[in-house]
Design a protein around this motif. Structure first.
Motif, mmCIF file in Angstrom:
data_model
loop_
_atom_site.group_PDB
_atom_site.id
_atom_site.type_symbol
_atom_site.label_atom_id
_atom_site.label_comp_id
_atom_site.label_asym_id
_atom_site.label_seq_id
_atom_site.Cartn_x
_atom_site.Cartn_y
_atom_site.Cartn_z
ATOM 1 N N PRO A 251 23.223 47.342 32.724
ATOM 2 C CA PRO A 251 23.713 46.885 34.024
ATOM 3 C C PRO A 251 22.809 45.821 34.645
ATOM 4 O O PRO A 251 21.594 45.859 34.471
ATOM 5 C CB PRO A 251 23.708 48.164 34.862
ATOM 6 C CG PRO A 251 22.786 49.107 34.163
ATOM 7 C CD PRO A 251 22.706 48.711 32.757
ATOM 8 N N MET A 252 23.439 44.887 35.364
ATOM 9 C CA MET A 252 22.705 43.803 36.008
ATOM 10 C C MET A 252 21.935 44.329 37.214
ATOM 11 O O MET A 252 22.417 45.172 37.953
ATOM 12 C CB MET A 252 23.667 42.700 36.468
ATOM 13 C CG MET A 252 24.238 41.854 35.354
ATOM 14 S SD MET A 252 25.286 40.523 35.992
ATOM 15 C CE MET A 252 24.071 39.461 36.754
ATOM 16 N N GLN A 253 20.739 43.790 37.392
ATOM 17 C CA GLN A 253 19.955 44.153 38.571
ATOM 18 C C GLN A 253 20.450 43.423 39.808
ATOM 19 O O GLN A 253 20.580 44.004 40.880
ATOM 20 C CB GLN A 253 18.480 43.832 38.328
ATOM 21 C CG GLN A 253 17.825 44.704 37.272
ATOM 22 C CD GLN A 253 16.377 44.355 37.049
ATOM 23 O OE1 GLN A 253 15.941 43.258 37.384
ATOM 24 N NE2 GLN A 253 15.631 45.272 36.476
ATOM 25 N N ASN A 254 20.735 42.125 39.647
ATOM 26 C CA ASN A 254 21.218 41.313 40.765
ATOM 27 C C ASN A 254 22.287 40.358 40.255
ATOM 28 O O ASN A 254 22.178 39.837 39.136
ATOM 29 C CB ASN A 254 20.073 40.491 41.386
ATOM 30 C CG ASN A 254 19.016 41.377 42.009
ATOM 31 O OD1 ASN A 254 19.288 42.163 42.900
ATOM 32 N ND2 ASN A 254 17.783 41.255 41.523
ATOM 33 N N PRO A 255 23.335 40.115 41.032
ATOM 34 C CA PRO A 255 24.333 39.122 40.627
ATOM 35 C C PRO A 255 23.691 37.746 40.503
ATOM 36 O O PRO A 255 22.787 37.389 41.262
ATOM 37 C CB PRO A 255 25.356 39.163 41.764
ATOM 38 C CG PRO A 255 25.126 40.460 42.455
ATOM 39 C CD PRO A 255 23.667 40.755 42.309
ATOM 40 N N GLY A 256 24.134 36.981 39.534
ATOM 41 C CA GLY A 256 23.576 35.648 39.335
ATOM 42 C C GLY A 256 24.434 34.850 38.372
ATOM 43 O O GLY A 256 25.490 35.303 37.919
#
Length: 296
Positions: free
Chosen positions: A107-112
């Motif tokens: 899973p992604m930590q922060n959208p980017g």
């Protein structure tokens, strides 16, 4: 006869001892337990593979906890007010999930703009369960086996293997170097994205990346590129990892950009600095001679 009678009596007394009875019982239990383990018992839970239903059920439980917030309760995807928040996973296949999760991108930590690779959050068994669950949502590329991505599993002779590596290099230079550079070191791309380095990517994930096309990478399905050709590209990438840098310092393998920057900063910059030093030294010598002539 008297000796035999005495021995029999001694054995009879030992048999009546509580310790002897306990010892006989323990030996019997150990014997029966070992016999059951070897002959009669079913396979151990560690060696017994889980059924597809159990794997899918475990994967769904993991999905609801760690993935459903972005991708929906059933992998249908979630759209936010300003666009797609989490894409649909229906039909992406188990290979896409295995790649994204095993490389730590999900899973992604922060959208980017792009999900960077990091240490994976899930174990291998959990990744297999997640892959099985997403694969059950719709048909898609399956998780490959070593027989697909390992060129040594194709039963090639030494000459055929060498030819396969050469062909893999040609395919890589044709299809991959525009983004990943000539030796797989990666490079920058528009809109804040980048092509990652392939130097430390496993053979399985190299194959899965070509098979599923993560991020902005195109999909090289089996209809577009044969499995053996994909395995040849992987064999080529593995071969250049082992090659020494005959040209000296590789400068990250980024090609003419890094080489030109190095030439300007250190080459021409060094020459300019050396010329400035010569000019300054000559000026000091002239001023010294002039001051000596004035004093005379």
């Amino acid at each position: 006869m008297r000796f035999l009678n005495r021995s029999a009596g001694r054995l009879s007394r030992h048999r009546r001892s509580r310790v002897a009875g306990l010892l006989v019982m323990l030996l019997g239990l150990l014997f029966m337990g070992g016999l059951y383990q070897v002959v009669l018992s079913p396979s151990n839970a560690d060696t017994q593979t889980k059924s597809d239903e159990e794997l899918i059920k475990e994967g769904r439980e993991l999905f609801l906890v760690g993935c459903a917030f972005c991708h929906g309760q059933n992998g249908e995807g979630i759209k936010s007010a300003d666009g797609q928040y989490g894409p649909s996973l229906v039909g992406v296949g188990g290979a896409a999930v295995n790649f994204q999760v095993s490389t730590g991108r999900m899973p992604m930590q922060n959208p980017g703009q792009q999900a960077p690779a990091k240490e994976p959050v899930y174990s291998e068994d959990e990744i297999d369960a997640l892959s099985a669950y997403v694969a059950s949502l719709g048909p898609g590329p399956e998780v490959p086996t070593a027989a697909e991505y390992d060129i040594d599993k194709y039963g090639l002779s030494a000459d055929e293997r060498r030819d396969a590596v050469v062909r893999g290099g040609q395919l890589f230079l044709t299809n991959c170097t525009a983004c990943h550079n000539f030796d797989g070191s990666g490079g920058a791309m528009p809109w804040g994205k980048y092509a990652p380095s392939l130097r430390s990517t496993s053979e399985k994930n190299l194959y899965q990346a070509m098979l599923t096309g993560p991020q902005q990478m195109p999909v090289f399905s089996d209809e577009v590129m044969l499995p053996q050709d994909k395995a040849s590209i992987i064999a080529y990438l593995e071969s250049i990892k082992e090659e020494p840098s005959h040209g000296g310092f590789g400068l990250g393998g980024l090609g003419p950009v890094s080489e030109g920057m190095f030439a300007w900063l250190f080459g021409i910059g060094g020459l300019v600095g050396f010329a400035y030093w010569i000019a300054a030294h000559t000026t000091r010598s002239t001023k010294t001679k002039s001051s000596e002539g004035t004093q005379a």
